[in-house]
Design an enzyme around this catalytic site. Structure first.
Site, PDB file in Angstrom:
ATOM      1  N   VAL A  94     -92.275  29.543  78.318  1.00 33.76           N
ATOM      2  CA  VAL A  94     -91.022  29.624  77.565  1.00 33.76           C
ATOM      3  C   VAL A  94     -89.828  29.539  78.499  1.00 33.76           C
ATOM      4  CG1 VAL A  94     -92.096  30.985  75.730  1.00 33.76           C
ATOM      5  CG2 VAL A  94     -90.993  32.149  77.644  1.00 33.76           C
ATOM      6  N   PHE A  95     -88.707  29.093  77.973  1.00 32.53           N
ATOM      7  CA  PHE A  95     -87.485  29.016  78.775  1.00 32.53           C
ATOM      8  C   PHE A  95     -86.710  30.326  78.758  1.00 32.53           C
ATOM      9  CE2 PHE A  95     -86.444  27.261  74.560  1.00 32.53           C
ATOM     10  CZ  PHE A  95     -85.375  28.047  74.191  1.00 32.53           C
ATOM     11  N   TYR A 100    -107.248  25.565  63.701  1.00 31.40           N
ATOM     12  CA  TYR A 100    -106.787  26.779  64.369  1.00 31.40           C
ATOM     13  C   TYR A 100    -107.881  27.840  64.328  1.00 31.40           C
ATOM     14  CZ  TYR A 100    -101.962  24.955  64.133  1.00 31.40           C
ATOM     15  OH  TYR A 100    -100.820  24.208  64.259  1.00 31.40           O
ATOM     16  N   SER A 155     -93.182  25.015  68.624  1.00 37.25           N
ATOM     17  CA  SER A 155     -92.900  25.428  70.016  1.00 37.25           C
ATOM     18  C   SER A 155     -91.397  25.525  70.264  1.00 37.25           C
ATOM     19  CB  SER A 155     -93.554  24.471  71.017  1.00 37.25           C
ATOM     20  OG  SER A 155     -94.943  24.693  71.106  1.00 37.25           O
ATOM     21  N   PRO A 156     -90.668  26.271  69.429  1.00 40.83           N
ATOM     22  CA  PRO A 156     -89.205  26.312  69.551  1.00 40.83           C
ATOM     23  C   PRO A 156     -88.688  27.049  70.782  1.00 40.83           C
ATOM     24  CG  PRO A 156     -89.958  27.904  67.935  1.00 40.83           C
ATOM     25  CD  PRO A 156     -91.153  27.089  68.302  1.00 40.83           C
ATOM     26  N   GLY A 160     -91.448  23.064  77.720  1.00 43.91           N
ATOM     27  CA  GLY A 160     -91.980  21.704  77.606  1.00 43.91           C
ATOM     28  C   GLY A 160     -93.222  21.734  76.761  1.00 43.91           C
TER      29      GLY A 160
END
Length: 310
Positions: free
Chosen positions: A230-231, A52, A220-221, A225
């Site tokens: 983000v949703f 990272y 990636s909560p 996908g």
């Protein structure tokens, strides 16, 4: 914030984790504000990886430089890091030499004498379990690493490691959100002919982890996908967001807390790994730890995310 004893360890951990893969360009004050917000919300668990950052161990170094932790402050938190990806390759390396070198680099970068949990970052197709076991034995005996786990591993890959590794593998960090849930979805519709959801792309990973006391850490909560947005608030998920907004109003929390709660509600006692560097989002997401979604609400979110509930 709900906490539990991480199976295979003596660590008391929260079910929400702060991931620090995006802090490289943050100032000292921004990093401290982010961490303080997390701590105030009950998050004492911080997730790193050697790759990272803009350079090897970059985010680990940035964290240590900004925080300047005292010995007592270090004892109050859990530091987890990962090893195994060779970014410049790109390829994967689970050799004894690479794992030990990576941990030494992480210890120096983080300015600490020990790492609480070391994860093998992504599966190495050329893995030699005896090499991993040799590295783990040395790191454990020296006190440099206190617990071990994996990331993105299947049951077969974990079993192969366990053939040689003697330490418990205490965690498996896997991508999971309500819209990216093959870990859950395939089990729900496993015996339905002609349904894409029932095609076996997952080999029982979630149930395997539950059976073997391996804590699933969901990365990636909030992603729809694989790193494609983000949703939450997305026009691609109007029905799901309508349900989330209704539940957020019911429980008097922000929408991001409901997305967190969908994961923490699962009886597998998973941890949610936040990737945001926005303190407000961290505080909001952390509230989901204590939201008691009902079964009906959990399944409604699952269904409106696009999955079949027979």
């Amino acid at each position: 914030m709900k906490t539990f004893t991480l199976p295979g360890t003596e660590l008391t951990v929260p079910n929400v984790v702060l991931g620090l893969m995006r802090i490289q360009e943050k100032t000292d004050e921004e990093v401290r504000t982010l961490v303080k917000t997390a701590r105030d919300a009950g998050i004492s668990f911080f997730d790193h990886a050697d790759v990272y950052g803009s350079a090897l161990h970059g985010c680990e170094t940035r964290f240590a430089e900004a925080m300047q932790l005292t010995s007592s402050e270090r004892e109050q938190i859990v530091l987890q890091t990962k090893a195994g990806i060779v970014r410049e390759g790109p390829y994967f390396d689970y050799s004894y030499e690479h794992l030990v070198e990576s941990v030494e680099g992480s210890l120096a970068a983080l300015g600490t004498d020990y790492i609480d949990i070391l994860l093998l970052h992504r599966p190495d197709a050329l893995v030699e379990p005896d090499e991993v076991a040799r590295a783990f034995d040395e790191l454990s005996a020296s006190g440099k690493v206190r617990a071990f786990g994996v990331s993105n591993h299947t049951p077969g890959q974990i079993e192969l490691l366990r053939k040689s590794v003697t330490q418990p593998l205490v965690a498996n960090q896997l991508q999971l959100s309500v819209t990216h849930a093959p870990l859950v979805a395939q089990g729900v519709a496993a015996n339905m002919q002609g349904l894409d959801q029932s095609i076996s792309r997952d080999s029982g990973t979630l149930d395997y982890c539950r059976l073997h006391d391996i804590t699933v850490q969901a990365w990636s909560p909030f992603q729809a996908g694989f790193f494609n947005g983000v949703f939450l608030g997305s026009p691609d998920y109007p029905e799901l967001n309508a349900v989330i907004d209704r539940l957020a109003k019911k429980y008097d929390v922000p929408a991001i807390a409901i997305a967190t709660a969908w994961i923490t509600r699962h009886p597998a006692q998973m941890q949610v790994v936040l990737g945001t560097t926005n303190p407000e989002r961290v505080a909001g997401a952390a509230l989901g730890s204590d939201v008691p979604l009902t079964r009906a609400e959990w399944y409604e979110m699952f269904r409106t995310a696009g999955y079949t509930v027979p």
